[in-house]
Design a protein around this motif. Structure first.
Motif, mmCIF file in Angstrom:
data_model
loop_
_atom_site.group_PDB
_atom_site.id
_atom_site.type_symbol
_atom_site.label_atom_id
_atom_site.label_comp_id
_atom_site.label_asym_id
_atom_site.label_seq_id
_atom_site.Cartn_x
_atom_site.Cartn_y
_atom_site.Cartn_z
ATOM 1 N N VAL A 196 -23.490 -56.335 -39.996
ATOM 2 C CA VAL A 196 -24.803 -56.803 -40.468
ATOM 3 C C VAL A 196 -25.769 -55.615 -40.567
ATOM 4 O O VAL A 196 -26.514 -55.473 -41.547
ATOM 5 N N ASP A 197 -25.733 -54.743 -39.566
ATOM 6 C CA ASP A 197 -26.566 -53.528 -39.606
ATOM 7 C C ASP A 197 -26.259 -52.706 -40.857
ATOM 8 O O ASP A 197 -27.165 -52.221 -41.541
ATOM 9 N N ALA A 198 -24.966 -52.535 -41.154
ATOM 10 C CA ALA A 198 -24.559 -51.700 -42.298
ATOM 11 C C ALA A 198 -25.020 -52.320 -43.614
ATOM 12 O O ALA A 198 -25.511 -51.611 -44.509
ATOM 13 N N ALA A 199 -24.877 -53.645 -43.741
ATOM 14 C CA ALA A 199 -25.306 -54.325 -44.970
ATOM 15 C C ALA A 199 -26.816 -54.184 -45.158
ATOM 16 O O ALA A 199 -27.304 -53.938 -46.268
ATOM 17 N N LYS A 200 -27.555 -54.318 -44.048
ATOM 18 C CA LYS A 200 -29.019 -54.177 -44.135
ATOM 19 C C LYS A 200 -29.416 -52.756 -44.528
ATOM 20 O O LYS A 200 -30.350 -52.547 -45.293
ATOM 21 N N GLN A 201 -28.670 -51.795 -43.972
ATOM 22 C CA GLN A 201 -28.928 -50.390 -44.313
ATOM 23 C C GLN A 201 -28.762 -50.153 -45.817
ATOM 24 O O GLN A 201 -29.449 -49.326 -46.409
ATOM 25 N N ALA A 202 -27.825 -50.892 -46.415
ATOM 26 C CA ALA A 202 -27.599 -50.776 -47.862
ATOM 27 C C ALA A 202 -28.621 -51.588 -48.658
ATOM 28 O O ALA A 202 -28.581 -51.598 -49.887
ATOM 29 N N GLY A 203 -29.505 -52.294 -47.973
ATOM 30 C CA GLY A 203 -30.586 -53.025 -48.646
ATOM 31 C C GLY A 203 -30.326 -54.503 -48.843
ATOM 32 O O GLY A 203 -31.147 -55.214 -49.419
ATOM 33 N N MET A 204 -29.147 -54.973 -48.401
ATOM 34 C CA MET A 204 -28.852 -56.409 -48.539
ATOM 35 C C MET A 204 -29.597 -57.210 -47.484
ATOM 36 O O MET A 204 -29.947 -56.683 -46.428
ATOM 37 N N GLN A 205 -29.803 -58.486 -47.777
ATOM 38 C CA GLN A 205 -30.188 -59.409 -46.707
ATOM 39 C C GLN A 205 -28.923 -59.651 -45.885
ATOM 40 O O GLN A 205 -27.821 -59.646 -46.433
ATOM 41 N N SER A 206 -29.068 -59.856 -44.609
ATOM 42 C CA SER A 206 -27.867 -60.102 -43.809
ATOM 43 C C SER A 206 -28.230 -60.833 -42.524
ATOM 44 O O SER A 206 -29.192 -60.466 -41.849
#
Ligand SMILES: CSCCC(=O)C(=O)COP(=O)(O)O
Ligand SMILES: [Mg+2]
Length: 234
Positions: A196-206
């Motif tokens: 979840v942290d990685a997805a958020k770092q890429a700008g996604m909602q997670s």
């Protein structure tokens, strides 16, 4: 779109998110281990099996015994490495096709798939399990309809996207769908806080998905992330 806006794509983890971890650990893994000896004996020198055997490090593919010992070791430590995941998918195929294996999806999953599709959203999968294994799982669920493949637009694993705990993997997924270029239009759901942290770092909602049998979440995890217990909360 603001980061809290309605997503266009829902990108889903599998284990601990759409089905219990126990299905993977207590059903799929034992099935693979029990199918392994006969499969190796029958397939070891077959051209169609070479892609699975040759993907293993050479020192672990010298004999059926060496490969079996390595597979057992990796599975006992739940190592999510691509060549193991690829072999597991191959081993599970007969179980799904015979009806012995059926994926027990959480009750909220299939109804939410139908709702998301009705609302025009895309459903995609991103799991450490191989794409072949993902397709088997969603084709053979315990629901009605059992086959959810028609609902799913795309599949990602560690081979075609990269490791799930790295932001670059989510950027790779985005780059494969230029028709939906805004990261904030994507919502990734997983039981794993680092993913979840990685997805958020890429700008996604997670959001973190908390299911029975999942690893405990810390107070910090709960503070840093939206945590849902059911897709019905979305
Ligand atoms: C889809 S294959 C079965 C699950 C599996 O082997 C696995 O490693 C799932 O990991 P996930 O990334 O979905 O938590
Ligand atoms: Mg998971």
């Amino acid at each position: 779109m603001a980061s809290s806006g309605q997503p266009i794509v829902v990108l889903l983890d599998i284990e601990g998110t759409v089905c219990p971890i126990s299905f993977v650990k207590d059903v799929l893994f034992p099935y693979a281990l029990s199918a392994l000896p006969a499969t190796l004996q029958a397939q070891w020198d077959k051209p169609e099996f070479s892609q699975y055997r040759n993907a293993f490090p050479a020192e672990h593919a010298t004999s059926q015994e060496a490969l079996t010992a390595h597979v057992k070791d990796l599975m006992s430590r739940d190592v999510k490495i691509a060549y193991l995941k690829s072999l597991q998918g191959y081993l599970w195929e007969s179980g799904y096709k015979s009806g012995e294996l059926k994926a027990p999806l959480f009750d909220d999953v299939a109804p939410k798939f139908a709702e998301w599709k009705k609302d025009g959203k895309e459903i995609m999968i991103y799991s450490s399990g191989s794409v072949a294994a993902q397709k088997l799982l969603f084709k053979h669920t315990n629901g009605e309809p059992a086959d959810l493949i028609p609902e799913i637009s795309d599949y990602f694993d560690t081979v075609n996207a990269g490791p799930k705990q790295e932001a670059s993997s989510y950027q790779t997924i985005l780059s494969k769908h230029p028709e939906i270029p805004e990261a904030s239009d994507w919502l990734f759901l997983s039981d794993n806080v680092k993913e979840v942290d990685a997805a958020k770092q890429a700008g996604m909602q997670s959001f973190v998905v908390e299911r029975p049998g999942n690893a405990e979440l810390s107070a910090e995890d709960r503070q840093n992330h939206r945590v849902i217990k059911s897709f019905a909360e979305i």
